[in-house]
Scaffold this motif. Structure first.
Motif, PDB file in Angstrom:
ATOM      1  N   UNK A  77       0.800  -1.176  -0.076  1.00 56.74           N
ATOM      2  CA  UNK A  77      -0.129  -0.096   0.010  1.00 56.74           C
ATOM      3  C   UNK A  77       0.894   1.210  -0.045  1.00 56.74           C
ATOM      4  N   UNK A  78       0.452   2.169  -0.771  1.00 55.89           N
ATOM      5  CA  UNK A  78       1.233   3.576  -0.808  1.00 55.89           C
ATOM      6  C   UNK A  78       0.828   4.391   0.331  1.00 55.89           C
ATOM      7  N   UNK A  79       2.064   4.797   1.024  1.00 57.42           N
ATOM      8  CA  UNK A  79       1.928   5.536   2.167  1.00 57.42           C
ATOM      9  C   UNK A  79       1.224   6.981   1.981  1.00 57.42           C
ATOM     10  N   UNK A  80       1.081   7.172   0.910  1.00 61.17           N
ATOM     11  CA  UNK A  80       0.784   8.828   0.639  1.00 61.17           C
ATOM     12  C   UNK A  80      -0.951   8.667   0.089  1.00 61.17           C
ATOM     13  N   UNK A 104       4.308   8.452  -6.766  1.00 62.21           N
ATOM     14  CA  UNK A 104       5.286   9.066  -5.424  1.00 62.21           C
ATOM     15  C   UNK A 104       6.321   7.928  -5.400  1.00 62.21           C
ATOM     16  N   UNK A 105       7.495   8.190  -4.994  1.00 64.51           N
ATOM     17  CA  UNK A 105       8.577   7.347  -4.392  1.00 64.51           C
ATOM     18  C   UNK A 105       8.501   6.856  -3.230  1.00 64.51           C
ATOM     19  N   UNK A 106       8.575   5.649  -2.653  1.00 64.17           N
ATOM     20  CA  UNK A 106       8.362   5.478  -1.114  1.00 64.17           C
ATOM     21  C   UNK A 106       8.984   4.082  -0.848  1.00 64.17           C
ATOM     22  N   UNK A 107       9.512   3.906   0.289  1.00 60.31           N
ATOM     23  CA  UNK A 107      10.260   2.664   0.755  1.00 60.31           C
ATOM     24  C   UNK A 107       9.662   2.103   1.782  1.00 60.31           C
ATOM     25  N   UNK A 108       9.498   0.615   1.775  1.00 56.48           N
ATOM     26  CA  UNK A 108       8.833   0.015   2.920  1.00 56.48           C
ATOM     27  C   UNK A 108       9.892  -0.441   3.781  1.00 56.48           C
ATOM     28  N   UNK A 111      13.567   1.719  -3.267  1.00 57.90           N
ATOM     29  CA  UNK A 111      12.430   2.707  -3.726  1.00 57.90           C
ATOM     30  C   UNK A 111      11.359   2.114  -4.599  1.00 57.90           C
ATOM     31  N   UNK A 112      10.139   2.205  -4.340  1.00 53.08           N
ATOM     32  CA  UNK A 112       8.951   1.625  -4.905  1.00 53.08           C
ATOM     33  C   UNK A 112       8.348   2.842  -5.366  1.00 53.08           C
TER      34      UNK A 112
END
Length: 65
Positions: A31-34, A59-63, A51-52
């Motif tokens: 799930x995207x945090x944004x 958006x770029x995010x890391x789990x 980075x995903x």
């Protein structure tokens, strides 16, 4: 000749099933945090904390696990 074709179809369906199982084991839903959109990503990328990219909001995010 017909029995040979039937045998090939059975083995091919087993082979397809095995590939499908391997493919599903190498992907995970994140799930995207944004925006909260669920998308499928490689388990290797998630495990290595790379980075995903969210396909919905870009958006770029890391789990972190």
């Amino acid at each position: 000749m017909v029995s040979l074709t039937t045998k090939e179809v059975k083995s091919m369906s087993f082979f397809d099933y095995a590939l499908k199982r391997i493919d599903s084991a190498t992907k995970t839903t994140v799930a995207c945090p944004i925006c909260g959109h669920n998308s499928i990503h490689s388990t290797t990328k998630v495990r290595q904390e790379l980075a995903l990219l969210c396909p919905n909001c870009k958006s770029l995010f890391v789990i972190h696990r």
